[in-house]
Design an enzyme around this catalytic site. Sequence first.
Site, short mmCIF file in Angstrom:
data_model
loop_
_atom_site.label_atom_id
_atom_site.label_comp_id
_atom_site.label_asym_id
_atom_site.label_seq_id
_atom_site.Cartn_x
_atom_site.Cartn_y
_atom_site.Cartn_z
CE LYS A 13 -4.18 -1.44 2.18
NZ LYS A 13 -4.58 -1.06 3.52
CG HIS A 57 -0.85 7.18 4.20
ND1 HIS A 57 -0.65 7.68 5.45
CD2 HIS A 57 -1.49 5.99 4.35
CE1 HIS A 57 -1.16 6.84 6.33
NE2 HIS A 57 -1.66 5.80 5.69
CG HIS A 59 2.40 5.14 6.68
ND1 HIS A 59 1.65 4.82 5.58
CD2 HIS A 59 1.90 4.42 7.71
CE1 HIS A 59 0.73 3.93 5.93
NE2 HIS A 59 0.86 3.67 7.21
N1 ARG Z 1 0.23 -0.19 9.98
C1 ARG Z 1 -0.65 0.67 10.70
C2 ARG Z 1 -1.24 1.71 9.78
O1 ARG Z 1 -0.68 1.98 8.74
C3 ARG Z 1 0.06 1.38 11.83
C4 ARG Z 1 0.61 0.46 12.87
C5 ARG Z 1 0.75 1.14 14.18
N2 ARG Z 1 1.33 0.31 15.17
C6 ARG Z 1 0.66 -0.54 15.95
N3 ARG Z 1 1.36 -1.23 16.83
N4 ARG Z 1 -0.62 -0.71 15.84
O2 ARG Z 1 -2.27 2.27 10.08
#
Ligand code: ARG
Length: 706
Positions: A268, A271, A274
């Site tokens: 993905k 964005h 991130h």
């Molecule tokens: N991958 C998730 C996202 O893009 C964020 C992860 C955050 N970390 C966690 N331990 N939940 O929304």
Amino acid sequence: MELKAPTQAIPYSLLALISSNDKLKSSVKVVPQPDATEPVLTVNDKTLITGTASVARYLIRSQQLFDEQLPEAQAEARLLDRVLSGEKLQAQSALLAALAWDGQSSSAPNPDAVALVEALSAKPSLPAVESIPEVEGSSPAFNVADCFKNLIATQLASIADIPAATIYAAIDLPRSLEHGDYAVALPRLRVKGNPAAIAAEWAKAFKPNDHITEAKAIGPFLNFRINPDILVRRTLSMVSKYDKKYGSNKDGEGKTVIVEFSSPNIAKPFHAGHLRSTIIGSFLRNAYEANGWKVIAMNYLGDWGKQYGLLAVGYSRFGDEEKLLNDPIKHLYDVYVAVNRQAEEEPTIHDEARAYFKRMEDGDEEALSLWRRFRELSIRKYKEVYGRLNIHFDVYWGESQVGDGMQRAMDQLVNDGLLQDSDGAKIIDLSEYKLGKTVVQKRDGTTLYLTRDIGGALERYEKYNFDKLVYVVASQQDLHFKQLFKTLELLKAPFADKVEHINFGLVQGMSTRKGTVVFLEDILDEARDVMHEVMRKNEKKYAEVENPEKVADEIGLSGVKIQDNSARRVKNYEFDRNRMFSFEGDTGPYIQYAHARLASIERKSGLQVNHNADLSLLTEPGAVDICRTVAQYPDVVKSILNGCEPCNVVTYAFKLAHDISGVFDQLWVRGAEPAVADARLLMYWSARVTLGNAMRLLNLDPLERM
Ligand code: ARG
């Protein structure tokens, strides 16, 4: 000039000085005076200088000025000004002159001359840092401000009969420098009685010393003034000593923190959310390190869940091997968009996706192998982007890696009666805490994002035994983290009070000239190209830059990073390309420019930084202000971990940059007298080191030329 000196003993050093320089020799006439006890130097028939030390100083400066080939009249006029204004003059060269002269007549240096010159050059010595009293919570060995604060706190402690540590914690910077260098607001100490009256009483009892020159009450505030000379010397010697480590402390020694940040989802786009997590997270990583913690930088990839079932279904319909290898993230994104669109007309696709994910959870090798390829190709691509952003992780983990921690957590939830059945799904009811009900296992037995975070936290603790676990994730997930933390608490996890969610607001309207972006790299490429164009405009400078493409990229990245860290984290902000890439105002390019300009002062001076420069020559208010700001840096580092706001470091960096740009045009290095040039150069060098350290904390790479 006429030197009237006692017949019996004309001090050797004076003769040495006079005879060591042709110009001096021809301009100073020595006239023996039988009755005189001390030498007297008359200039232009006016008796101006008396006493061996003063005369020697005058001659030393004459010699230096003559060496600089100033016309005699001009040299004398300048000297007179200085001697009359009582400025301290450097005596190093007198020693050389005296030795040189003595060397001609005998083999041993003349002891009188040596002693005199040493007395002249002696500066009052800086009391060793070790002599500063220790106060709990302070570190005078790394923090200049603590030297002053501890002296205030300990003396006040004995006057007020309050623990020094309590007073130390209450010492602040006053609102305005006019009030002093440090201030204590009496109400903060919770003493009984009228604060203004007590402040006045304590001010009276406070005895000034070499560091603290004045204590004064203004209303309920007790204000302290410090000795600028000691401030300057302590600060610059501390920067000289610690250099790139200046500002760091050891508060976190022996403690481990996991900073989880960036955490994009494979297949993905990376964005804006991130990007913010990456920027803020890498800042926190640096901040913890600067405070002495051991840091594990963790990237927790979103690489598990039903959407990977959906992606697999999409790939079977729209996938293209060649495109996948060429630009995996872009291609997988296209596939994902296409399959979602398709699913609107053909809802059974979602059932297919669920079934596919179920196979993945059940360990079906065939289902897993496609997913594994997507994952590997995505990580490879992400690492490229991280490299460009100058960011490194110690651990790449991911939702797919969470193992039996999940089952153990579920078992315990069952045992503790915290799990409820809802139509075959398992839920935790947190409505009592206003956190709603939340599903942790679906009807088909598959897990969810939250389930994986619960199990994942247990496993991280078992593996790393952390003292702190920080999740850097957008505020959109506030509820998720509240649920996670509450669940950990209900599970009585031993680390439930060691977890922290560092959240942040949205970036709105991230776009390039061409329009809204999906891919981070488009923004970074544009930033680089804009900066490259700007650099090209100055042909001469451009030719001197070694790797212009890379420098342009770094300036562009600085623009992005500084914009991102300019306001408090939780604020949403409007992406503003014009402002971000501007060289004016508090922008990334400006801060890089300020650093490069300092580097150029050093280069152009043609001098080596002299860490023993005579700092008593740094008396201009602008110079003292710079040192004052440099001295504040260790406190900036120390306070980051309360609140974790990168904008505080950004604000500091700009303050320092502004202090410096305010004196560039007045405090010259090139063209100043050698001793003054040395002192100023050390000041500029210290400012550059400090600015560079603050920039590195913000994950910028300070540029030497641009
Ligand atoms: N991958 C998730 C996202 O893009 C964020 C992860 C955050 N970390 C966690 N331990 N939940 O929304």
